[in-house]
Design a protein around this motif. Structure first.
Motif, PDB file in Angstrom:
ATOM      1  N   PRO A 194     -11.237  20.047   6.725  1.00 14.60           N
ATOM      2  CA  PRO A 194     -11.101  21.674   7.007  1.00 14.60           C
ATOM      3  C   PRO A 194     -11.601  22.385   7.970  1.00 14.60           C
ATOM      4  N   SER A 254      -2.477  23.140  12.340  1.00 13.22           N
ATOM      5  CA  SER A 254      -3.058  23.222  10.685  1.00 13.22           C
ATOM      6  C   SER A 254      -2.198  22.464  10.005  1.00 13.22           C
ATOM      7  N   TYR A 255      -0.846  22.589  10.303  1.00 13.03           N
ATOM      8  CA  TYR A 255       0.129  21.622   9.296  1.00 13.03           C
ATOM      9  C   TYR A 255       0.004  20.172   9.550  1.00 13.03           C
ATOM     10  N   ALA A 257      -3.069  18.630  10.547  1.00 10.64           N
ATOM     11  CA  ALA A 257      -4.139  18.343   9.732  1.00 10.64           C
ATOM     12  C   ALA A 257      -4.228  18.604   8.045  1.00 10.64           C
ATOM     13  N   TYR A 258      -3.072  19.201   7.788  1.00 11.11           N
ATOM     14  CA  TYR A 258      -2.792  19.411   6.195  1.00 11.11           C
ATOM     15  C   TYR A 258      -2.129  17.944   5.715  1.00 11.11           C
ATOM     16  N   ARG A 259      -1.049  17.563   6.766  1.00  3.23           N
ATOM     17  CA  ARG A 259      -0.500  16.245   6.344  1.00  3.23           C
ATOM     18  C   ARG A 259      -1.289  15.164   6.443  1.00  3.23           C
ATOM     19  N   GLU A 261      -4.591  15.148   5.699  1.00  3.66           N
ATOM     20  CA  GLU A 261      -5.188  15.557   4.347  1.00  3.66           C
ATOM     21  C   GLU A 261      -4.688  14.788   3.187  1.00  3.66           C
ATOM     22  N   GLN A 262      -3.270  15.381   2.999  1.00  2.00           N
ATOM     23  CA  GLN A 262      -2.494  15.045   2.062  1.00  2.00           C
ATOM     24  C   GLN A 262      -2.135  13.532   1.895  1.00  2.00           C
ATOM     25  N   LYS A 265      -5.262  11.831   0.641  1.00  2.00           N
ATOM     26  CA  LYS A 265      -5.519  11.945  -1.006  1.00  2.00           C
ATOM     27  C   LYS A 265      -4.702  10.828  -1.488  1.00  2.00           C
TER      28      LYS A 265
END
Length: 305
Positions: A194, A254-255, A257-259, A261-262, A265
């Motif tokens: 993040p 940001s999206y 990076a979010y994808r 990260e998901q 995980k």
């Protein structure tokens, strides 16, 4: 379960917090309404002010500005990540003759404002006979500043990991280069993702400083269109359109990076659910395989860095 950090608010505190929340929302909406009313009252929403956006050539100029912004950002982002890794590894070195100079370089690069760096490269170098294109002045300045910031982010991520992580690597025969590459850096990057993304968003927005040294990025185009007297100098409308484009680009970054990260995980959960067997701290390979991964890392001991 009561919180250990603060007392649970009682009925009066809950009522007071709700009242403050409502008052805050009302004040914010009032300020927004007043701004919109002032813009409308000064004719910023009139058709004459927005007529400029009915021409395809204007949108082509905006597209060229966006492409110039993304071009500088892409080069700066890659360069900043590479420089950040290099400086972070240098700051994590066990040797003072490496760690101390790298630390000073990092602090100096962080201390120089990006705009000052750009102006030194573009206006200062010609004094000594070196001329640099605005694009490279923007890119190099962004790499230098954001790379030094990312170096501190990566270093903090590595040092925040439990000491047992590196000790486990040494216990199975890994050298320090292998411990960093196979154990510490992957975990630090996941933990600090993040912050890394936030700094890349800053990098994207800082490309706007290039308009001061005449780099034809998005903000330069916005200023050029907004000061066009032929169309009534529509500064506010062009700023609204340009600001919306900047917001869209930052949200897209940001999206992404979010994808990532998901997905990371999800992969970790899948690995943890496979067979219920304990996983190696750095992967599913055996100790021998992990040590073999270092064959290109050099022939030094744990004090190699």
């Amino acid at each position: 379960m009561s919180s250990v950090l603060y007392d649970v608010p009682g009925p009066k505190a809950v009522a007071r917090n709700r009242i403050l929340s409502v008052v805050t929302v009302v004040l914010v909406l009032a300020v927004i309404g007043w701004v919109i009313w002032r813009l409308a009252d000064t004719g910023q929403f009139s058709a004459a002010k927005w007529e400029i956006f009915t021409y395809g050539a204007i949108w082509q100029l905006l597209l060229d500005g966006v492409l110039a912004t993304l071009s500088a950002f892409a080069a700066a982002a890659v360069g900043a990540l590479v420089l950040g890794f290099v400086l972070a590894i240098g700051r994590l070195s066990d040797h003072a003759w490496i760690r101390v100079p790298v630390g000073w370089i990092t602090e100096v690069l962080r201390a120089i404002p990006v705009l000052v760096f750009m102006m030194l490269l573009y206006y200062g170098l010609p004094v000594v006979g070196i001329r640099m294109e605005p694009y490279w002045a923007v890119v190099i300045a962004l790499i230098a500043y954001n790379g030094s910031v990312l170096a501190e982010v990566i270093r903090a991520g590595v040092e925040s990991l439990p000491r047992g992580q590196s000790e486990a690597g040494y216990a199975i025969g890994l050298r320090k280069s292998g411990v960093l590459r196979l154990i510490l850096l992957p975990q630090a990057i996941r933990a600090m993702m993040p912050v890394i993304v936030a700094q890349l968003v800053v990098t994207l927005k800082d490309t706007a400083l290039g308009f001061i040294i005449t780099y034809h990025e998005l903000l330069y185009v916005i200023k050029l269109l907004g000061s066009n007297a032929v169309y009534g100098s529509p500064l506010i409308p062009t700023a609204m359109v340009g600001g919306t484009i900047y917001v869209a680009m930052c949200l897209a970054l940001s999206y992404v990076a979010y994808r990532i990260e998901q997905r990371t995980k999800r992969r970790q959960r899948q690995q943890a659910a496979e067979g219920g067997q304990p996983h190696h701290p750095v992967g599913d390979g055996t100790d021998t395989e992990l040590i073999a991964l270092q064959k290109h890392a050099g022939k030094y001991d744990s004090n190699a860095f």
